[in-house]
Design an enzyme around this catalytic site. Sequence first.
Site, PDB file in Angstrom:
ATOM      1  N   GLU A 185       9.424   1.929 -11.730  1.00 46.12           N
ATOM      2  CA  GLU A 185       9.326   1.809 -10.274  1.00 46.12           C
ATOM      3  C   GLU A 185       9.721   0.393  -9.853  1.00 46.12           C
ATOM      4  O   GLU A 185       8.853  -0.498  -9.817  1.00 46.12           O
ATOM      5  CB  GLU A 185       7.891   2.096  -9.821  1.00 46.12           C
ATOM      6  CG  GLU A 185       7.443   3.513 -10.106  1.00 46.12           C
ATOM      7  CD  GLU A 185       6.433   3.991  -9.060  1.00 46.12           C
ATOM      8  OE1 GLU A 185       6.639   5.087  -8.531  1.00 46.12           O
ATOM      9  OE2 GLU A 185       5.472   3.280  -8.756  1.00 46.12           O
TER      10      GLU A 185
ATOM     11  N   HIS B 246       0.082   0.737 -11.410  1.00 46.81           N
ATOM     12  CA  HIS B 246       0.988   0.815 -10.267  1.00 46.81           C
ATOM     13  C   HIS B 246       1.196  -0.586  -9.689  1.00 46.81           C
ATOM     14  O   HIS B 246       0.269  -1.404  -9.682  1.00 46.81           O
ATOM     15  CB  HIS B 246       0.389   1.747  -9.209  1.00 46.81           C
ATOM     16  CG  HIS B 246       1.356   2.073  -8.123  1.00 46.81           C
ATOM     17  ND1 HIS B 246       1.617   1.203  -7.078  1.00 46.81           N
ATOM     18  CD2 HIS B 246       2.161   3.145  -7.928  1.00 46.81           C
ATOM     19  CE1 HIS B 246       2.525   1.742  -6.290  1.00 46.81           C
ATOM     20  NE2 HIS B 246       2.875   2.920  -6.784  1.00 46.81           N
TER      21      HIS B 246
ATOM     22  N   GLU C 277       1.202  -1.660  -6.772  1.00 41.34           N
ATOM     23  CA  GLU C 277       0.233  -2.030  -5.733  1.00 41.34           C
ATOM     24  C   GLU C 277      -1.068  -2.529  -6.352  1.00 41.34           C
ATOM     25  O   GLU C 277      -1.712  -3.418  -5.826  1.00 41.34           O
ATOM     26  CB  GLU C 277      -0.009  -0.836  -4.792  1.00 41.34           C
ATOM     27  CG  GLU C 277       1.169  -0.634  -3.850  1.00 41.34           C
ATOM     28  CD  GLU C 277       1.398   0.810  -3.427  1.00 41.34           C
ATOM     29  OE1 GLU C 277       0.489   1.640  -3.562  1.00 41.34           O
ATOM     30  OE2 GLU C 277       2.533   1.098  -2.970  1.00 41.34           O
TER      31      GLU C 277
ATOM     32  N   SER D 100      10.947   5.416  -3.259  1.00 43.15           N
ATOM     33  CA  SER D 100      11.678   6.079  -2.179  1.00 43.15           C
ATOM     34  C   SER D 100      12.440   7.331  -2.626  1.00 43.15           C
ATOM     35  O   SER D 100      13.567   7.572  -2.188  1.00 43.15           O
ATOM     36  CB  SER D 100      12.618   5.093  -1.490  1.00 43.15           C
ATOM     37  OG  SER D 100      11.877   4.030  -0.919  1.00 43.15           O
TER      38      SER D 100
ATOM     39  N   ASN E 120       2.038  10.786  -5.682  1.00 44.49           N
ATOM     40  CA  ASN E 120       1.013   9.751  -5.578  1.00 44.49           C
ATOM     41  C   ASN E 120       0.645   9.608  -4.104  1.00 44.49           C
ATOM     42  O   ASN E 120       1.410   9.058  -3.331  1.00 44.49           O
ATOM     43  CB  ASN E 120       1.582   8.432  -6.142  1.00 44.49           C
ATOM     44  CG  ASN E 120       0.668   7.250  -5.905  1.00 44.49           C
ATOM     45  OD1 ASN E 120      -0.499   7.410  -5.552  1.00 44.49           O
ATOM     46  ND2 ASN E 120       1.198   6.049  -6.106  1.00 44.49           N
TER      47      ASN E 120
ATOM     48  N   LYS F 127      -1.667   7.905  -2.749  1.00 44.89           N
ATOM     49  CA  LYS F 127      -2.214   6.589  -2.364  1.00 44.89           C
ATOM     50  C   LYS F 127      -3.476   6.776  -1.518  1.00 44.89           C
ATOM     51  O   LYS F 127      -4.235   7.701  -1.750  1.00 44.89           O
ATOM     52  CB  LYS F 127      -1.139   5.753  -1.657  1.00 44.89           C
ATOM     53  CG  LYS F 127       0.146   5.698  -2.493  1.00 44.89           C
ATOM     54  CD  LYS F 127       1.148   4.683  -2.051  1.00 44.89           C
ATOM     55  CE  LYS F 127       2.350   4.744  -2.986  1.00 44.89           C
ATOM     56  NZ  LYS F 127       3.364   3.749  -2.697  1.00 44.89           N
TER      57      LYS F 127
ATOM     58  N   GLY G 129       8.314   2.412  -1.156  1.00 46.99           N
ATOM     59  CA  GLY G 129       7.940   2.455   0.258  1.00 46.99           C
ATOM     60  C   GLY G 129       8.906   1.750   1.195  1.00 46.99           C
ATOM     61  O   GLY G 129       8.592   1.509   2.349  1.00 46.99           O
TER      62      GLY G 129
END
Length: 258
Positions: free
Chosen positions: A170, A98, A100, A216, A10, A12, A176
């Site tokens: 996730e 996701h 985010e 991560s 991904n 991003k 991250g």
Amino acid sequence: MNRISLIAGNWKMYKNITQAIELVSALKRELFFIETQRFEIVVCPPFTALSEVAELLYESNIELGAQNVHWEKEGAFTGEVSILMLKDLGCKYVIVGHSERRTYFGETDEIINKKLKAVLDEGLSPILCVGESLKQREEGLTFKILEEQIYKDLESINFQKVANLVIAYEPVWAIGTGRTATPQIAQEAQAYIRGLLNRIYSEEISQKIRILYGGSVKPENIKELIKQPDIDGALVGGASLDLDSFSSIIKYAYEVKK
Ligand code: PGA
């Protein structure tokens, strides 16, 4: 049950067209030996690079994915991209829900449900992301949150449609942050998700759906993660932007799964 492993990158909001072409060309060279019958590789560049990357990936062993989609086929929705447009480009996967998008763009489970239906209706594979925040984990709410997300996101999606679904567990606290879930934590959550799929659909379907881990993932931790029985691969963010780290993750995972 022999599920085909899957590692997806991904990207991003990173990489312009030139950088995308450079990375994908190098990945093709590094990973030419990976056999798709046993192991799938997916890259999810930003929308602006999809077309060029699609051309490069044509008839290769790497699949194309998008990071988001709108649920309508077309219409007056300024700034949005439909599933037909993604299909036209040759996308096979679409990341949906996701964290985010849930956090920064207000995506609710209702919206995610519509997106999943749109993707599945067109025969593409959504990679549905679910996972708890740090606060929720500390309060002992992990399973409750996963259950809520899975039930709401998959509402009225019947068993005939769900075959193409991929789920990515996730945990938000691992995305991250450099703080990966231990293989045991990830396995426990993913076994729980598989149990939910069993409850909603059937044992057979729950055994077919692939569940990835994301948060991560690095070359240093992929081997132990992918050895777990309910971890069928990974959704990789930061480490997928770099040729060495992404190709190492794939090679290590492929080695374990051989
Ligand atoms: P990360 O991101 O690998 O950089 O933690 C994972 C993701 O957001 O899918």
